[in-house]
Design an enzyme around this catalytic site. Structure first.
Site, short mmCIF file in Angstrom:
data_model
loop_
_atom_site.label_atom_id
_atom_site.label_comp_id
_atom_site.label_asym_id
_atom_site.label_seq_id
_atom_site.Cartn_x
_atom_site.Cartn_y
_atom_site.Cartn_z
CE1 TYR A 138 -4.05 1.79 0.36
CE2 TYR A 138 -3.29 2.54 2.50
CZ TYR A 138 -4.20 2.61 1.47
OH TYR A 138 -5.25 3.48 1.53
CE LYS A 209 -6.81 3.03 -1.69
NZ LYS A 209 -7.09 3.89 -0.55
CD GLU A 280 -8.91 4.37 -3.84
OE1 GLU A 280 -9.81 3.79 -3.22
OE2 GLU A 280 -8.30 5.36 -3.38
CG ASP A 281 -6.07 6.92 -6.36
OD1 ASP A 281 -6.76 7.33 -5.41
OD2 ASP A 281 -4.92 6.51 -6.24
CG ASN A 498 -4.20 5.81 4.16
OD1 ASN A 498 -5.11 5.14 3.69
ND2 ASN A 498 -3.16 6.19 3.45
N1 LIG Z 1 -4.55 10.21 3.40
C1 LIG Z 1 -5.53 9.74 2.68
O1 LIG Z 1 -6.28 8.85 3.09
C2 LIG Z 1 -5.78 10.29 1.31
C3 LIG Z 1 -4.89 11.13 0.71
N2 LIG Z 1 -5.15 11.62 -0.54
C4 LIG Z 1 -4.12 12.46 -1.14
O2 LIG Z 1 -4.62 13.74 -1.35
C5 LIG Z 1 -3.96 14.32 -2.45
C6 LIG Z 1 -4.98 15.04 -3.32
O3 LIG Z 1 -5.92 14.13 -3.83
P1 LIG Z 1 -7.20 14.68 -4.64
O4 LIG Z 1 -7.97 15.63 -3.82
O5 LIG Z 1 -7.90 13.53 -5.19
O6 LIG Z 1 -6.45 15.47 -5.82
P2 LIG Z 1 -7.03 16.59 -6.75
O7 LIG Z 1 -6.14 16.67 -7.91
O8 LIG Z 1 -8.48 16.39 -6.95
O9 LIG Z 1 -6.85 17.93 -5.88
C7 LIG Z 1 -5.65 18.54 -5.57
C8 LIG Z 1 -5.94 19.94 -5.08
O10 LIG Z 1 -4.75 20.51 -4.56
C9 LIG Z 1 -4.64 21.84 -5.02
N3 LIG Z 1 -3.26 22.28 -5.01
C10 LIG Z 1 -2.27 21.97 -5.89
N4 LIG Z 1 -1.14 22.63 -5.56
C11 LIG Z 1 -1.42 23.34 -4.46
C12 LIG Z 1 -0.67 24.23 -3.66
N5 LIG Z 1 0.60 24.49 -3.93
N6 LIG Z 1 -1.28 24.81 -2.60
C13 LIG Z 1 -2.55 24.56 -2.32
N7 LIG Z 1 -3.32 23.71 -3.03
C14 LIG Z 1 -2.75 23.12 -4.10
C15 LIG Z 1 -5.23 21.79 -6.41
O11 LIG Z 1 -5.60 23.10 -6.85
C16 LIG Z 1 -6.43 20.90 -6.16
O12 LIG Z 1 -7.49 21.66 -5.66
C17 LIG Z 1 -3.19 13.20 -3.14
O13 LIG Z 1 -1.84 13.33 -2.84
C18 LIG Z 1 -3.72 11.95 -2.50
O14 LIG Z 1 -2.72 10.97 -2.37
C19 LIG Z 1 -6.30 11.35 -1.21
C20 LIG Z 1 -7.22 10.50 -0.66
C21 LIG Z 1 -7.00 9.87 0.62
C1 LIG Z 2 -4.95 6.89 0.27
C2 LIG Z 2 -5.55 7.22 -0.99
O1 LIG Z 2 -6.62 6.74 -1.32
C3 LIG Z 2 -4.90 8.17 -1.85
O2 LIG Z 2 -3.86 8.72 -1.50
O3 LIG Z 2 -5.42 8.40 -2.95
MG LIG Z 3 -7.02 6.99 -3.38
#
Ligand SMILES: NC(=O)C1=CN([C@@H]2O[C@H](COP(=O)(O)OP(=O)(O)OC[C@H]3O[C@@H](n4cnc5c(N)ncnc54)[C@H](O)[C@@H]3O)[C@@H](O)[C@H]2O)C=CC1
Ligand SMILES: CC(=O)C(=O)O
Ligand SMILES: [Mg+2]
Length: 611
Positions: A138, A209, A280-281, A498
């Site tokens: 993961y 996943k 997912e993603d 997460n």
């Molecule tokens: N910890 C967890 O369980 C999870 C973590 N994530 C992580 O969250 C991140 C984003 O995922 P999504 O929302 O799906 O991506 P997304 O592409 O939909 O959104 C990214 C956002 O970040 C903004 N952004 C980019 N550069 C920036 C900056 N310098 N300052 C402020 N905002 C900025 C963009 O404008 C956009 O609004 C990924 O790295 C993903 O791995 C996503 C889902 C679960």
């Molecule tokens: C954890 C997860 O789903 C992501 O980073 O997209």
């Molecule tokens: Mg994800």
């Protein structure tokens, strides 16, 4: 006492759930249910679902035509397990000092080879060493695997549908060998972790996943299906790579794209109407649209929007408790969310709903949202419709000395937030200045969540957070970091914030309730269950989430909470022999027991051949 299903009879193999039926009849160690296999001889040895390697007993070798195909000595499951763990430890020892990427990929390879050869042994190793192995199968290593998937690819796993399969999907779906599928994880590879568009190479994400589903939720691995929907890629690097294993064309857009997704969803629903589908993603522009398109029709959810939101909300409520305040104080928390994508908006959506429940619909949460262009206000031109409800009124912004598009540092300095939460995908965006500004937070115990994955995309490291923002912070990150040594015997605790803490329970609870759809109420119940899982003492120590070692226990609780919510909303249609009425009559404890007893556990079952 709720009887578990005898899984083998339903799927023609893998009768390896912990079987309460047997244990209630026999006082001795339960005998695993036999497992029907429709092949013989070397075909069995090459099928990882049934293969036991040198573990086949002599009688079974006779029965299945294996005599002479294996060395004569029978090695026990325990011996096989010990030998695998020993080779894993040797690999760790032998790769010491080598670059992290080399070591990580070597570890992934050794696990993947076992996965391809002997699933029972693989899942036992995974379950028993989840803390050690989750970072390999993961996040973070799965990200590296996706980046290199064309080169790493050896054997297929799951199903691949592509834009070229339009019109064929309804028949293709029958190429999948398992009669029954319970859990599907589907991606189009367009936003893999924080690594962007990785096209077909994103397949390692659904596989990882679903490994977590098996380990954490005890979903039978014979009933999981990872799916890659390859509609092309806009990643030029991949398009130019002659060894890229996906479609070498730009991504489908608009109607063309959605019609392909529609066709796949119809095919899946036609063959396995009771399967739970996890999106997912998917990139932002399709994540919300597909969620709204399918969530009222089939049992599906988007993990990045909804699973993440539930885990983040549980963490946010935990930080209120860590401050020694009542939960109702959540409505007064100042929270800065950095990243206005699928995940960030999912979190805000759920956080607003929580405030409305606690303080009434007229409450005005102090939440601030930033994207790559800074603070989002009502003056923002061309704001995404999903982000619009969270734009800050410009008068309010101006009264704080801020403006449309204010940068993160300015926002943190002026707002003095209780919580800084990153879902931007941008590594290091919580830089030294931003973290230092958090020292002036209005909270006695400010929280910093650097939730982006994988590790290099985290908004800050754990060590930097404690160093610059102070030792009294609460810290969470999407990918694992070591706890931080603060000196004088003090430790800065790192939480792994997460969605892995929720998606297995959401999926399992939805499956076992036979829910028609996955409602907001079911997701809220999952989040509340996780939030209340931690004791006051743990919370005071900065522990917002349980140890991953207890993931099956957490999943059982979350799964039960999801079932109860499905029943309360009259969405539950029941599962196998347990109907909605029986579900409704279960106490909470009985429901947890029902979920637990349905978790598959890897042991070798006697194999019985049937033509
Ligand atoms: N910890 C967890 O369980 C999870 C973590 N994530 C992580 O969250 C991140 C984003 O995922 P999504 O929302 O799906 O991506 P997304 O592409 O939909 O959104 C990214 C956002 O970040 C903004 N952004 C980019 N550069 C920036 C900056 N310098 N300052 C402020 N905002 C900025 C963009 O404008 C956009 O609004 C990924 O790295 C993903 O791995 C996503 C889902 C679960
Ligand atoms: C954890 C997860 O789903 C992501 O980073 O997209
Ligand atoms: Mg994800």
């Amino acid at each position: 006492m709720w009887r578990s299903r005898v899984i083998s009879s339903a799927v023609g193999g893998g009768g390896r759930s912990r079987n309460k039926l047997f244990s209630s009849i026999c006082s001795t160690t339960p005998v695993p249910a036999p497992c029907i296999v429709h092949k013989r001889g070397s075909d069995i040895l090459h099928d990882p679902w049934f293969n036991k390697d040198t573990g086949f007993p002599l009688t079974e070798r006779d029965r299945l035509g294996l005599r002479g195909l294996l060395p004569p000595r029978v090695i026990s499951f325990q011996q096989q397990y010990d030998r695998f763990m020993e080779s894993f430890r040797s690999l760790e020892h032998n790769t010491q000092g080598q670059p992290l990427t080399v070591v990580s990929l070597a570890k992934w390879r050794i696990l993947n080879r076992l996965h391809d050869r002997n699933e029972t042994l693989y899942y036992r190793a995974l379950i028993d060493n989840i803390k050690h192995f989750a970072p390999i199968i993961y996040t973070p290593t799965v990200g590296l695997v996706c980046q290199n998937y064309s080169g790493l690819f050896r054997r297929p796993r799951g199903m691949y549908f592509s834009a070229k399969d339009k019109g064929e999907m309804m028949s293709m779906i029958y190429n999948w060998p398992a009669k029954q599928v319970d859990m599907i994880v589907l991606t189009d590879g367009s936003r893999i972790l924080g690594l962007g568009d990785l096209g077909v190479q994103g397949m390692a994400i659904p596989i990882g996943k679903l490994d977590m589903y098996v380990a954490a939720a005890g979903i039978n691995p014979q009933r999981v299906l990872p799916i890659m929907l390859d509609v092309g890629t806009n990643n030029h690097h991949l398009l130019e790579n002659p060894l890229y294993i996906g479609l070498r064309q730009p991504r489908l857009e608009g109607e063309e794209y959605i019609s392909v997704v529609d066709e796949l969803m119809e095919a899946l629903h036609a063959r396995w109407p009771k399967a739970v589908v996890q999106f997912e993603d998917f990139q932002f522009k399709w994540a919300f649209e597909t969620l709204e398109r399918y969530r009222k029709k089939i049992c599906m959810f988007n993990d990045d929007i909804q699973g993440t939101a539930g885990v983040a909300l549980a963490g946010l409520l935990g930080t209120v408790r860590a401050q020694g305040r009542p939960l109702s104080d959540f409505a007064n928390q100042k929270i800065v969310v950095v990243g206005a994508g699928s995940a960030g908006l999912g979190v805000l959506n759920m956080a607003y709903q929580a405030v409305a429940r606690m303080a009434g619909p007229k409450a005005k949460p102090q939440f601030f949202l930033l994207d790559k262009n800074g603070l989002i206000t009502t003056e923002r031109v061309g704001v995404e419709s999903a982000a619009a409800p969270f734009s800050k009124p410009i008068e309010e912004v101006k009264s704080l000395g801020l403006h449309e598009g204010s940068d993160l540092l300015d926002v943190v300095k002026k707002v003095k937030p209780h919580v800084l939460l990153g879902l931007s995908g941008v590594g290091g965006v919580f830089n030294e200045d931003v973290l230092k500004a958090m020292r002036n937070s209005d909270s006695s115990k400010p929280a910093i969540f650097a939730m982006s994955n994988p590790t290099l995309n985290a908004e800050c490291t754990a060590a930097d957070a404690f160093k610059h923002a102070g030792e009294n912070i609460v810290f969470g990150s999407g990918s694992p970091f070591e706890n931080v040594d603060l000196g004088n015997g003090k430790v800065g605790h790192v939480n792994q914030a997460n969605n892995m803490y929720l998606f297995p329970g959401i999926g399992l609870g939805s499956l076992l309730s036979g829910a028609r759809i996955i409602s907001d109420g079911m997701l809220q119940a999952a989040s509340e269950c996780l939030a209340s899982y931690m004791t006051e003492e743990e919370i005071q120590m900065g522990r917002l989430y349980p140890s991953i070692d207890s993931i099956r226990h957490i999943t059982a609780e979350v799964g039960a909470a999801v079932i109860k919510a499905a029943v309360a909303e009259e969405l539950a249609e029941g599962h196998c022999e347990v109907g909605p009425k029986e579900l409704a009559h279960m106490s909470k404890e009985e429901c947890v027991e029902y979920v637990t007893s349905n978790m598959w556990y890897p042991i070798y079952s006697p194999l019985v051949h049937e033509k």
